[in-house]
Motif scaffolding. Structure first.
Motif, mmCIF file in Angstrom:
data_model
loop_
_atom_site.group_PDB
_atom_site.id
_atom_site.type_symbol
_atom_site.label_atom_id
_atom_site.label_comp_id
_atom_site.label_asym_id
_atom_site.label_seq_id
_atom_site.Cartn_x
_atom_site.Cartn_y
_atom_site.Cartn_z
ATOM 1 N N VAL A 39 3.860 -116.386 22.449
ATOM 2 C CA VAL A 39 2.895 -115.733 23.345
ATOM 3 C C VAL A 39 1.899 -114.986 22.472
ATOM 4 N N TYR A 95 3.249 -123.874 26.811
ATOM 5 C CA TYR A 95 4.093 -123.278 27.853
ATOM 6 C C TYR A 95 4.544 -124.421 28.765
ATOM 7 N N ALA A 277 5.871 -116.426 32.733
ATOM 8 C CA ALA A 277 4.698 -116.504 31.858
ATOM 9 C C ALA A 277 3.687 -115.402 32.155
ATOM 10 N N ILE A 295 8.360 -117.345 24.884
ATOM 11 C CA ILE A 295 8.897 -117.933 26.096
ATOM 12 C C ILE A 295 9.938 -118.958 25.701
#
Length: 297
Positions: A39, A95, A277, A295
């Protein structure tokens, strides 16, 4: 596969977890089954619609640049990597459960996927801005907002190269910064005087975008000795904004070497699920991170 995407610019509420078609590895690329995704501030900057020349996008768009995982497709012309290898690197739309990677390296022995996903962009950025600011061994580098991922990498790379560092951070992060080899002091009222009291500053990096560009120029005496990665208004004051990546494969190779030699370790402050997220980006935007956020898929 599941993938985080957004169809309009805006706040974290524009992020959606969707069922999407799996991407495939074209020439010169590999695909990985993502185990963890890094991230980065650039993720929410792009989502907000900030104009970043290094990251042009078209809507709808996926999210994420960094990832670690298991190779499951190898594109035409790619050598030195096989299906089943564990790699970390940079790609697009990370992601997600599968992602195509444009730059990668084998994960160092003993590194988890979660840890590995925290390194690619921050180490590339750290190496690039140390190079661009022109600081040399024996000189002193001031790092403003030093406790995040890039700062953690900068401090350790500088120490490995014989560059002294003065680092500013929150009161709760002073021991953390000292543990990475820096002379630490807090930001806030009087911080310029505190830095002056610690000695000469040869170059400076703005990592937080907290409105300190004028003071960094004052402390170094030269706007060409200051680099920002967070303040888009820095060029108005004669300071370079560094946003375009250098050689990511070279940076990943150097990161792997530093990790293997025990000279670089970036802790994971918090892990999130793919369904979280938006929360990950909210926390990233708030700053005050010690190390990295990732993540886990």
């Amino acid at each position: 596969m599941r993938k985080v995407s957004f169809a309009e610019f805006g706040g974290p509420d524009v992020l959606r977890l969707l069922d999407a078609e799996e991407p495939h590895a074209g020439p010169g690329r590999i695909r990985i089954a993502v185990r963890a995704a890094g991230v980065n501030p650039v993720d929410w900057r792009i989502r907000e619609g900030q104009k970043l020349s290094a990251h042009p996008i078209e809507l709808p768009s996926g999210v994420g640049l960094d990832a670690a995982g298991v190779v499951d497709e190898v594109g035409e012309g790619v050598e030195g990597v096989e299906v089943g290898d564990h790699v970390f690197g940079e790609g697009s739309d990370t992601y997600a459960e599968f992602a195509v990677m444009s730059a990668w390296a084998r994960m160092p022995e003993g590194l988890s996927f979660e840890e590995a996903a925290g390194y690619p962009s921050v180490v590339e950025t750290a190496l690039r801005i140390i190079r661009e600011v022109g600081v040399e061994p024996g000189q002193t580098l001031l790092v403003s907002g030093a406790s995040g991922g890039v700062g953690s990498a900068v401090l350790q790379i500088a120490r490995d190269r014989g560059i002294a560092v003065i680092a500013t951070g929150g009161a709760a992060n002073q021991d953390y910064l000292r543990g990475l080899g820096a002379v630490a002091t807090t930001y806030g009222e009087g911080w310029v005087e505190r830095v002056r009291g610690l000695g000469r500053v040869d170059a400076a990096l703005d990592l937080a975008g907290s409105g300190v560009i004028r003071e960094l120029v004052e402390l170094t005496g030269d706007p060409l000795k200051v680099i920002s990665i967070a303040d888009l208004g820095a060029p108005d004051l004669g300071v370079r904004f560094s946003g375009a990546a250098g050689s990511v494969p070279d940076a990943l190779a150097e990161a792997a070497d530093l990790i293997a030699r025990g000279r670089l370790h970036i802790p994971i402050e918090k892990s999130y699920r793919l369904t979280e997220a938006a929360a990950a980006q909210i926390d990233s935007r708030a700053g005050h991170t010690r190390g990295r956020r990732v993540i886990v898929i």
